[in-house]
Write an enzyme that holds these catalytic residues in place. Sequence first.
Site, PDB file in Angstrom:
ATOM      1  N   GLU A  30       0.804  -1.210   0.000  1.00 42.41           N
ATOM      2  CA  GLU A  30       0.000   0.000   0.000  1.00 42.41           C
ATOM      3  C   GLU A  30       0.846   1.273   0.000  1.00 42.41           C
ATOM      4  OE1 GLU A  30      -1.156   0.964   4.563  1.00 42.41           O
ATOM      5  OE2 GLU A  30      -2.043  -0.877   3.756  1.00 42.41           O
ATOM      6  N   ASP A  31       2.130   1.146   0.398  1.00 43.86           N
ATOM      7  CA  ASP A  31       3.024   2.313   0.431  1.00 43.86           C
ATOM      8  C   ASP A  31       3.752   2.538  -0.899  1.00 43.86           C
ATOM      9  OD1 ASP A  31       2.364   2.789   3.033  1.00 43.86           O
ATOM     10  OD2 ASP A  31       4.232   2.005   3.894  1.00 43.86           O
ATOM     11  N   GLU A  95       8.705 -11.980   6.364  1.00 44.64           N
ATOM     12  CA  GLU A  95       9.700 -11.912   5.281  1.00 44.64           C
ATOM     13  C   GLU A  95      11.033 -11.407   5.825  1.00 44.64           C
ATOM     14  OE1 GLU A  95       7.047 -10.972   1.246  1.00 44.64           O
ATOM     15  OE2 GLU A  95       8.345  -9.432   2.115  1.00 44.64           O
TER      16      GLU A  95
END
Length: 536
Positions: A30-31, A95
């Site tokens: 989203e960034d 991650e």
Amino acid sequence: MAFRTSPSSSSSLFSAPKWYYDVFLSFRGEDTRNTFVAHLYAALKHLGIHTYIDDKDLERGKTISPTLLKVIEESMISIIVLSSNYASSSWCLEELTQILECKKTKQQIVLPVFYHVDPSEVRKQEGSFGKALAKHQERFKEDPKVQRWKEALQEVGSLAGVHLEDGNECEFMHKIIQWVDSKIVKSTYKLDIAEYPIGLESRLKDLNTKLRIGRNDITLVIGIYGIGGVGKTTIAKAVFNSIGNQFEDRCFLENVREISSQENGLVKLQEKLLRAVLGNFESFHIGSVGAGTNVIKHRLCSKRILLILDDVNESCQLQGLAGDKNWFGPGSRIVITTRDQRLLTCHNQVDSTYEVQGLDDNQAIQLFSWHAFKRDRPVESYVELTKRIIDYAKGLPLALTVLGSALYDRNIEQWKSALEKYEISPHKDIYEILKISYDGLEDDNENPNEDLELEKDDGNPNEIFGKRRRDDEYDCNVEPNRCPQQKRSHSSTMGITITELENEDQYPKEDMNLELTLGLKLKSTIFNFLCCLLPS
């Protein structure tokens, strides 16, 4: 001679990690998915850099998939784009944890990109990162993974990375791409070694013990010596490929003997060393060897490097390129290859030496067969001829490679004809290497011919060997290092024979016995010389 072979394989000692992807991109969708990361991915792809990007905007609350874990493990470089909402995704934090584990266990390269966030906020879990972790703590309660995420953020915030605050994004991205490109070039650069590395694995294991990789508090100098064509350069290249990535920088200076003999050759080698370690050194001009040694000592003394000096034949080369261990940072390794064991003895910086031996019969069979038959053993109908070749080559990899390649896809009659020719006069590639070995031993005796009374009768060229000592006066079973005079006698005999062959045109061509006389003498002297120099 029994024909026993064992499977040939690449040693784990010189097998680098196999990466499937060059780059793995970790980011908060989203960034940055449709802005910075989209442009970065396109630029990397344009340069042919194999990059993985998760193109699905998944809900990031679930456990990271096994497939994605495998992708991370198979990536050479991970770029972590740490944006303001990165830590709000448990998927991103998983991650990150996996990437840092691969950094430890697989030597994966990690680049944190602090995208409009301050590294201290990440390291100390302040600002948006602190708020995100507080929400995770509230959601997952006592789950230990939250503590792992905190530790991962602290670690990645402490790593050297790149920080974009308010600058030009295009220039910022260009710097990242340049950095990635340089890392890939450095990590994937490998020297070509032998097509069939028979016998290489055991030699590398022996050398690995002497190199003591992992001891970064000491600098070691290792000398590799042996006759020309025995495989010193191949071993040095395999060492370079196998351990090079474990150093800050590495440099392989090949053909030191040949380049040093050229005008300003040693200065050129110094410049090449400095360029390899420090980057582009074109703007600097080293006017002399002395100036070069001062630059090396000053600029490389804090660098942990792997330096290989290949085919050294004079002490001035060692003094100009690696005169002292203190020229290089702790943990450095300097490997020298030479034909001259005495050179290593006289250079008081050498910590240990390794003598390269010829191949044993079974290894020789494999190497020759791979070149001659493209398999690890000879075709049945060629077995007897192969035995003659193996006996002729005396375990010398150069001879086995050259002869095998020359005889590939030839019939038996052609083999017999070639063997008769080689037994009279060796293949030119073998001849040239052995001649260099002889030339390098001339200094053992101020007059290498003094123990050989050579008389020529211009009227009868067959008499040129009339006053020479018989070959059977030399006992080749005596260890060469214990009989230096015997070594000189063999090398002198070989050198005189070579000189006579080079001057063969001065004799009448109608004397057909000349070539046979010279050739048979050459066979006996060269390979008796090999018997004396090669360890039993």
